[in-house]
Design a protein around this motif. Structure first.
Motif, PDB file in Angstrom:
ATOM      1  N   ILE A 152       0.875  -1.170   0.000  1.00  0.00           N
ATOM      2  CA  ILE A 152       0.000   0.000   0.000  1.00  0.00           C
ATOM      3  C   ILE A 152       0.911   1.218   0.000  1.00  0.00           C
ATOM      4  CG2 ILE A 152      -1.821   1.262   1.198  1.00  0.00           C
ATOM      5  CD1 ILE A 152      -2.489  -1.351   2.691  1.00  0.00           C
ATOM      6  N   GLU A 180      -6.175   5.514   7.741  1.00  0.00           N
ATOM      7  CA  GLU A 180      -5.136   4.499   7.622  1.00  0.00           C
ATOM      8  C   GLU A 180      -5.143   3.561   8.823  1.00  0.00           C
ATOM      9  OE1 GLU A 180      -2.366   7.510   7.345  1.00  0.00           O
ATOM     10  OE2 GLU A 180      -2.350   7.630   5.151  1.00  0.00           O
ATOM     11  N   ALA A 214      -7.970   1.198   8.373  1.00  0.00           N
ATOM     12  CA  ALA A 214      -7.669   0.175   7.368  1.00  0.00           C
ATOM     13  C   ALA A 214      -6.814  -0.929   7.971  1.00  0.00           C
ATOM     14  CB  ALA A 214      -6.949   0.812   6.176  1.00  0.00           C
ATOM     15  N   ILE A 215      -5.808  -0.566   8.752  1.00  0.00           N
ATOM     16  CA  ILE A 215      -4.965  -1.569   9.410  1.00  0.00           C
ATOM     17  C   ILE A 215      -5.800  -2.419  10.351  1.00  0.00           C
ATOM     18  CG2 ILE A 215      -3.085  -1.880  11.080  1.00  0.00           C
ATOM     19  CD1 ILE A 215      -1.768   0.618   9.863  1.00  0.00           C
ATOM     20  N   ILE A 249       1.295  -6.698   8.996  1.00  0.00           N
ATOM     21  CA  ILE A 249       1.376  -5.385   8.374  1.00  0.00           C
ATOM     22  C   ILE A 249       2.578  -4.641   8.948  1.00  0.00           C
ATOM     23  CG2 ILE A 249       0.218  -3.172   8.010  1.00  0.00           C
ATOM     24  CD1 ILE A 249      -2.454  -4.645   8.359  1.00  0.00           C
ATOM     25  N   SER A 308       4.366  -0.940   8.758  1.00  0.00           N
ATOM     26  CA  SER A 308       4.203   0.437   8.293  1.00  0.00           C
ATOM     27  C   SER A 308       5.570   1.061   8.021  1.00  0.00           C
ATOM     28  CB  SER A 308       3.450   1.276   9.336  1.00  0.00           C
ATOM     29  OG  SER A 308       4.244   1.443  10.498  1.00  0.00           O
ATOM     30  N   SER A 310      -4.218   2.913  -1.422  1.00  0.00           N
ATOM     31  CA  SER A 310      -4.836   3.183  -0.119  1.00  0.00           C
ATOM     32  C   SER A 310      -5.176   1.867   0.558  1.00  0.00           C
ATOM     33  CB  SER A 310      -6.111   4.023  -0.278  1.00  0.00           C
ATOM     34  OG  SER A 310      -7.144   3.256  -0.883  1.00  0.00           O
ATOM     35  N   GLY A 311      -5.340   1.935   1.871  1.00  0.00           N
ATOM     36  CA  GLY A 311      -5.738   0.753   2.608  1.00  0.00           C
ATOM     37  C   GLY A 311      -7.098   0.248   2.187  1.00  0.00           C
ATOM     38  N   PHE A 333       2.911  -1.038   4.323  1.00  0.00           N
ATOM     39  CA  PHE A 333       1.999   0.113   4.283  1.00  0.00           C
ATOM     40  C   PHE A 333       2.836   1.387   4.302  1.00  0.00           C
ATOM     41  CE2 PHE A 333      -2.571   1.184   5.709  1.00  0.00           C
ATOM     42  CZ  PHE A 333      -2.556   2.361   4.988  1.00  0.00           C
TER      43      PHE A 333
END
Length: 241
Positions: free
Chosen positions: A9, A78, A81-82, A94, A96, A37-38, A69
């Motif tokens: 992402i 965001e 989304a996570i 995930i 970041s 985007s997420g 991400f």
């Protein structure tokens, strides 16, 4: 050898090739999906759960093992989304990769479900190390620079976690009612209006009214300013947990 499937992402499309190139130069990894985007990637994951579409190249599963991400700094969309990806697909880790980050941002990302945090200009070798060990690593990974930031925060100002909070900001917090501080604390955690309403047993309209009152009292304009202020003063707020 089975390859680690990677999803990317990246909010800034111009940066996608650099992440993809880094991953694809490793023999045991492959990028199987990418999004800006997420929300977009979540839609791809949900579709791929039903059918192995062409943009997913892995034969044994349509889902990635790991998602990178890339973001400038975390914002409510965001974080949500996570949180959603982790709820629906708990097997996917995930990581970041942020351009700018603070102690509050790091804690918000980890609380949302990120399995690690790095900075955009951390070394490629460190990112590759995280990718190669993600399957076997069960803890949370933060890069060396973020680790130093967290360590400094706990030794310099344990009340505010190293975040500079001005006297004016402390005075602004004191202007808020207990309920407004509670809502602002939940905003800092990246929770949506509906999630706040459900947690506090009030209507979304009431939450919206409280947020408007907070913004009016603090002279804040827009959701992003409210979120930024909330993360800055989060450790001064009452959460009643």
């Amino acid at each position: 050898m089975k390859k680690t499937r990677i999803g990317i992402i990246e909010e800034q499309a111009v940066r996608q090739p650099s992440l993809q190139s880094l991953v694809q130069h490793s023999d045991n990894m492959e990028v199987i999906c990418s999004a800006s985007s997420g929300t977009d990637l979540l839609s791809q994951l949900q579709t791929a759960s039903l059918a192995n579409l062409s943009y997913f190249h892995a034969q044994e599963s349509p889902l990635p093992h790991l998602i990178l991400f890339g973001l400038d700094r975390p914002c409510p969309n965001e974080l949500q989304a996570i949180r959603t990806i982790r709820i629906l697909y708990p097997q996917i880790r995930i990581i970041s990769i942020a351009v700018h980050i603070s102690v509050q941002h790091t804690m918000a990302l980890l609380a949302a479900g990120a399995g690690g945090c790095l900075l955009r200009d951390d070394s490629p070798q460190e990112l590759l190390h995280v990718l190669r060990t993600a399957d076997s690593y069960t803890g949370i990974y933060v890069s060396q620079r973020i680790s130093q930031l967290l360590l400094q925060a706990t030794t310099t100002n344990p009340i505010t976690h190293g975040q500079a909070v001005s006297t004016e900001e402390q005075h602004q917090v004191q202007q808020l009612s207990s309920r407004e501080q509670q809502i602002l604390h939940l905003v800092a955690e990246g929770k949506t209006m509906k999630q706040i309403a459900d947690e506090l047993f009030i209507s979304p309209a009431t939450v919206n009214n409280h947020k408007a009152n907070i913004s009016g009292k603090l002279n804040l304009s827009g959701r992003n300013q409210l979120f930024k202020f909330a993360t800055t003063v989060q450790h001064l707020l009452k959460n009643y947990n």
